[in-house]
Design a protein around this motif. Structure first.
Motif, PDB file in Angstrom:
ATOM      1  N   GLN A 124       0.758  -1.390  -0.301  1.00  0.00           N
ATOM      2  CA  GLN A 124       0.072   0.175  -0.364  1.00  0.00           C
ATOM      3  C   GLN A 124       1.040   1.424  -0.007  1.00  0.00           C
ATOM      4  O   GLN A 124       0.943   1.833  -1.015  1.00  0.00           O
ATOM      5  N   GLU A 125       2.034   1.513   0.780  1.00  0.00           N
ATOM      6  CA  GLU A 125       3.329   2.826   0.591  1.00  0.00           C
ATOM      7  C   GLU A 125       3.116   2.891  -0.752  1.00  0.00           C
ATOM      8  O   GLU A 125       3.558   3.872  -1.091  1.00  0.00           O
ATOM      9  N   LEU A 126       2.766   1.974  -1.818  1.00  0.00           N
ATOM     10  CA  LEU A 126       3.190   2.307  -3.453  1.00  0.00           C
ATOM     11  C   LEU A 126       2.190   2.991  -4.069  1.00  0.00           C
ATOM     12  O   LEU A 126       2.872   3.321  -5.435  1.00  0.00           O
ATOM     13  N   LEU A 127       1.029   3.125  -3.369  1.00  0.00           N
ATOM     14  CA  LEU A 127       0.000   3.660  -3.984  1.00  0.00           C
ATOM     15  C   LEU A 127       0.305   4.638  -4.732  1.00  0.00           C
ATOM     16  O   LEU A 127       0.856   5.721  -4.107  1.00  0.00           O
ATOM     17  N   PRO A 128       0.356   4.847  -6.104  1.00  0.00           N
ATOM     18  CA  PRO A 128       0.080   6.118  -6.744  1.00  0.00           C
ATOM     19  C   PRO A 128      -0.477   7.045  -5.787  1.00  0.00           C
ATOM     20  O   PRO A 128      -1.858   7.238  -5.065  1.00  0.00           O
ATOM     21  N   PHE A 129      -0.182   8.487  -6.228  1.00  0.00           N
ATOM     22  CA  PHE A 129      -1.210   9.309  -5.152  1.00  0.00           C
ATOM     23  C   PHE A 129      -2.399   9.256  -5.783  1.00  0.00           C
ATOM     24  O   PHE A 129      -3.614  10.027  -4.856  1.00  0.00           O
ATOM     25  N   LYS A 130      -2.385   9.470  -6.611  1.00  0.00           N
ATOM     26  CA  LYS A 130      -3.825   9.849  -7.500  1.00  0.00           C
ATOM     27  C   LYS A 130      -4.297   9.079  -7.318  1.00  0.00           C
ATOM     28  O   LYS A 130      -6.263   9.245  -7.879  1.00  0.00           O
ATOM     29  N   HIS A 131      -4.035   8.222  -7.388  1.00  0.00           N
ATOM     30  CA  HIS A 131      -5.454   7.011  -6.465  1.00  0.00           C
ATOM     31  C   HIS A 131      -5.963   7.327  -5.115  1.00  0.00           C
ATOM     32  O   HIS A 131      -6.668   6.138  -4.543  1.00  0.00           O
ATOM     33  N   ARG A 132      -4.714   7.375  -3.987  1.00  0.00           N
ATOM     34  CA  ARG A 132      -5.107   7.304  -2.856  1.00  0.00           C
ATOM     35  C   ARG A 132      -6.260   8.258  -2.209  1.00  0.00           C
ATOM     36  O   ARG A 132      -7.259   7.986  -1.038  1.00  0.00           O
ATOM     37  N   LEU A 133      -6.751   9.749  -2.822  1.00  0.00           N
ATOM     38  CA  LEU A 133      -8.046  10.143  -2.470  1.00  0.00           C
ATOM     39  C   LEU A 133      -9.671   9.768  -2.852  1.00  0.00           C
ATOM     40  O   LEU A 133     -10.384   9.956  -2.548  1.00  0.00           O
ATOM     41  N   ALA A 134      -9.854   9.413  -4.616  1.00  0.00           N
ATOM     42  CA  ALA A 134      -9.995   9.081  -5.156  1.00  0.00           C
ATOM     43  C   ALA A 134     -10.493   7.333  -4.618  1.00  0.00           C
ATOM     44  O   ALA A 134      -9.906   6.423  -5.135  1.00  0.00           O
ATOM     45  N   ASN A 135     -11.540   6.996  -3.946  1.00  0.00           N
ATOM     46  CA  ASN A 135     -11.556   5.205  -3.346  1.00  0.00           C
ATOM     47  C   ASN A 135     -12.018   4.321  -5.015  1.00  0.00           C
ATOM     48  O   ASN A 135     -13.133   4.453  -5.208  1.00  0.00           O
ATOM     49  N   ARG A 136     -11.095   3.546  -5.660  1.00  0.00           N
ATOM     50  CA  ARG A 136     -11.617   3.276  -6.392  1.00  0.00           C
ATOM     51  C   ARG A 136     -11.529   1.836  -6.949  1.00  0.00           C
ATOM     52  O   ARG A 136     -11.351   1.336  -7.729  1.00  0.00           O
ATOM     53  N   GLY A 137     -11.078   1.534  -5.799  1.00  0.00           N
ATOM     54  CA  GLY A 137     -10.440   0.039  -5.504  1.00  0.00           C
ATOM     55  C   GLY A 137      -9.097  -0.045  -5.957  1.00  0.00           C
ATOM     56  O   GLY A 137      -9.315  -1.326  -6.880  1.00  0.00           O
TER      57      GLY A 137
END
Length: 713
Positions: free
Chosen positions: A70-83
């Motif tokens: 999870q620490e590698l999740l791109p920032f663009k996906h962190r706020l938008a809960n897209r699964g």
């Protein structure tokens, strides 16, 4: 003309036993598909910023479970809960990873007390060493079991330790007045014989916790001035003078020490001969100051306790480590026996029962003294061989790389440590990292890392850009050390990530490449486009001289401007800066007439004769070359945009953008850092004699191409 097919799509199929790994949604990587040849050296070469370190980090985190990614999740996906989740597929067999990077160097290498953390584990603690230790431990098992099975013995050792620590000695051998025991004796008599005015407090002073009561009483004393009533029970007309007298007569810390001292003496009573016990108790209850005779008695008693404790400790720790440096093992074993007759104060029936059992077990061990001596000798020989082999390997490497340092492995207590020395200053460099240059630190740390890998045998070894900071000689020395010979990393699955082409050249193309065949290397080029990372196998024929690159691309390109770009570079790399070079340079700088640039940068038009001769020579290579016609093309912004769009080769796009910049120096814009990158990073590229063809291995970062495209639009 664009190459007919995407070169990265034309890949040989991976072998069935290779790792085929897919990485998704990790930092800047949307998709990455890579292969790793098992038990081999896998080099992944690509420009900075492509995501090489992210690939390494993803493989490491994947061994720690899905949540760790999870620490590698791109920032663009962190706020938008897209699964959307970071994933790594195909690396299920990789459960352990060792990584060489700057973190490894800073955390594990060049410790203050040893060169590398846990050097004993890395260099000495081999299966053979452990087997030898276990054989010796089996001989001492009965003796050591006595300490494990006898809880009373542990209590006795703890008690004697407390008693010894209570009385420290001066240099003259007397009892130190600063010791807890000496201070406790000052109140011992007062606790045994309570002053008449304080007899009302007798039950408190002789209770289980007199020091606790005194602390409580002392804290309450501060409230006496507030009222004539008792601060605790509010009884009127409290005797304030007596209340103050208590804390003046008894200091709580000294009372606490005396209470502890009496308790431990009571616990150890059975281990003193009666007359010595009586003398000890008499001293602890005396109202008089310590006499010289009593001081000598306590110092002597402490010495006997110290001797007994040393024997107990030596027996408890008997092992290969304790016998390793003994010149006479048999004598050392004999000296472990306890002669109670010489410890007269402790020669009681209680002590005899414990010591007698110890001595009996020691006698049983002594019957195997020949076997013990043999085992210790064999173990010392094995250790000496390990030390000699590891020292020799590392020091040979340091010499071959031109470093004036050497290592030495030495015993240190129960273990071993590796120290670093300089040729001009024997002795451990405790601040080694401050003496070594950046390159020296990394080179030395890398060979230590290799030994750790061989010791721990991880499923995957990651070398994150390990040699880019070194000169050519040292690069080869390091690679040779890491991947040549039976004691190298050649049989481990290794991922070497680099933005430096030289490792690929050394291992795939040059005459030295044969030395790495046992590592069965696989070298790939990495390219990223819009977050998708692809790899292409680099084979020997792909690594070419720059002359070959230019000649091949002049022959294959359809656009004469592209041909001119490569021909100019060909003249440049050969140092042939004659009129032909000036004509091509003038064209690409959008000059109306061919001119030569002087030493100070001034332009001098070429004579008609010189120009005609140069054009004739250029046409021998590019038959369709026409200065005026091509100049009209490059002066046409629309034509330049069309040329930019028609090629998929990043290098060619950069050169076309530079032509557009020359056409309109201030009009295209772009920040200074971007302009510097375009003008310098891709202007002179002949650092290496051998390199890859940019038409097949496009190393221009995606964001640079996109920036050029946006400015040309």
């Amino acid at each position: 003309m664009t190459p007919s097919a995407d070169p990265l799509a034309q890949q040989p199929s991976p072998q069935s036993h290779d790792f085929v790994i897919s990485i998704r949604n990790c930092n800047s990587i949307a998709e990455a598909d890579i292969t790793l040849r098992r038990g081999a050296l896998n080099i992944k070469y690509g420009p900075n910023g492509i995501g090489k370190s992210t690939i390494a980090r993803a493989l490491v985190l994947n061994t720690r479970g899905k949540d760790a990614l999870q620490e590698l999740l791109p920032f663009k996906h962190r706020l938008a809960n897209r699964g959307i989740e970071p994933t790594v597929v195909g690396a299920e067999d990789i459960e352990t990873v060792l990584v060489f990077d700057e973190t490894y160097v800073s955390q594990f290498v060049f410790q203050p007390d040893e060169v590398v953390k846990d050097s004993f584990e890395i260099f000495i603690n081999t299966p053979e060493y452990r087997a030898g230790v276990e054989e010796l431990e089996a001989i001492f098992d009965d003796l050591k079991r006595m300490f494990v099975e006898n809880e009373t013995l542990d209590e006795v050792i703890a008690g004697f330790t407390e008693l010894r620590n209570a009385f420290t000695l001066t240099k003259a051998g007397g009892i130190a007045k600063t010791s807890k025991g000496f201070k406790a004796l000052g109140v011992g008599g007062k606790l045994a014989t309570i002053p008449k005015p304080l007899l009302g407090y007798e039950e408190f002073l002789r209770g289980d916790d007199p020091a606790g009561w005194l602390s409580w009483q002392s804290r309450g004393k501060g409230y006496l001035e507030m009222s004539d009533n008792c601060p605790f029970c509010s009884v009127s007309n409290v005797d304030k003078e007596t209340a103050v007298y208590v804390s003046r007569e008894y200091e709580s810390a000294a009372v606490k020490n005396m209470n502890s001292l009496r308790l431990v003496i009571d616990k150890l009573a059975g281990f003193f001969v009666p007359e010595r016990l009586e003398q000890l108790r008499k001293i602890t209850t005396s109202l008089e100051e310590l006499s010289p005779e009593q001081d000598q008695f306590l110092a002597g008693l402490r010495g006997q306790v110290e001797t007994l404790l040393e024997k107990f400790t030596a027996l408890k720790r008997v092992s290969f480590a304790s016998l390793r440096d003994e010149p006479d093992v048999e004598k050392a074993m004999r000296n472990l026996k306890i002669d109670l007759e010489l410890l007269d104060a402790l020669n009681s029936e209680g002590t005899k029962s414990v010591v007698g059992d110890m001595n009996d077990r020691l006698d049983n061990v002594g019957q195997r003294i020949t076997e013990i001596k043999k085992r210790v000798g064999v173990q010392k020989t094995q250790v000496a061989k390990s030390i000699a082999r590891n020292q020799q390997e590392i020091n040979e490497y340091l010499r071959s790389a031109g470093y004036k340092y050497s290592v030495r492995i030495e015993s240190s207590g129960d273990t071993y440590r590796m120290i670093l020395e300089h040729q001009d200053a024997p002795g451990h460099l405790e601040a080694a990292s401050s003496h070594l240059s950046y390159g020296e630190r990394n080179a030395f740390a890398m060979v230590l890392f290799m030994h750790q890998v061989r010791r721990e045998a991880p499923d995957l070894v990651v070398l994150d850009d390990p040699v880019s900071s070194f000169d050519k000689t040292k690069k080869f020395a390091i690679l040779h050390k890491l991947f040549h010979g039976q004691q190298s990393l050649r049989d481990f699955t290794t991922l070497l990530l680099t933005h430096d082409i030289e490792p690929a050249i050394d291992i795939v193309r040059t005459a030295t490449s044969g030395q790495f065949l046992a590592a069965t290397p696989a070298v790939h080029f990495l390219r990223s486009r819009e977050g998708t990372v692809q790899e292409k196998l680099i084979e020997a024929d792909d690594i070419m001289t720059f002359s070959q690159v230019c000649n091949d691309n002049i022959a294959s390109a359809a656009d004469p401007v592209i041909k001119c770009i490569y021909l100019r570079r060909l003249y440049e790399v050969h140092g042939d800066l004659a009129a032909e070079y000036d004509v091509l340079s003038s064209l690409l700088h959008v000059r109306d007439e061919p001119a030569a640039k002087g030493i100070n940068g001034q332009l001098s038009p070429l004579s008609e004769e010189t120009c005609e001769r140069a054009v004739s020579n250029i046409r021998a290579v590019i038959p369709e070359f026409d200065y005026s016609g091509l100049l009209a093309e490059v002066k046409n912004p629309g034509a330049l945009r069309a040329k930019f769009a028609s090629t998929d080769v990043g290098y060619e796009k950069i050169q076309i953008f530079r032509i557009a910049s020359a056409l309109d120096p201030g009009g295209l814009g772009g920040d200074p850092a971007f302009k510097k990158f375009v003008n310098e990073s891709y202007h002179i590229e002949n650092e290496y004699v051998m390199q890859l063809n940019p038409r097949d291995f496009d190393a221009v970062p995606d964001h640079v191409v996109q920036a050029c495209q946006a400015l040309l639009a």
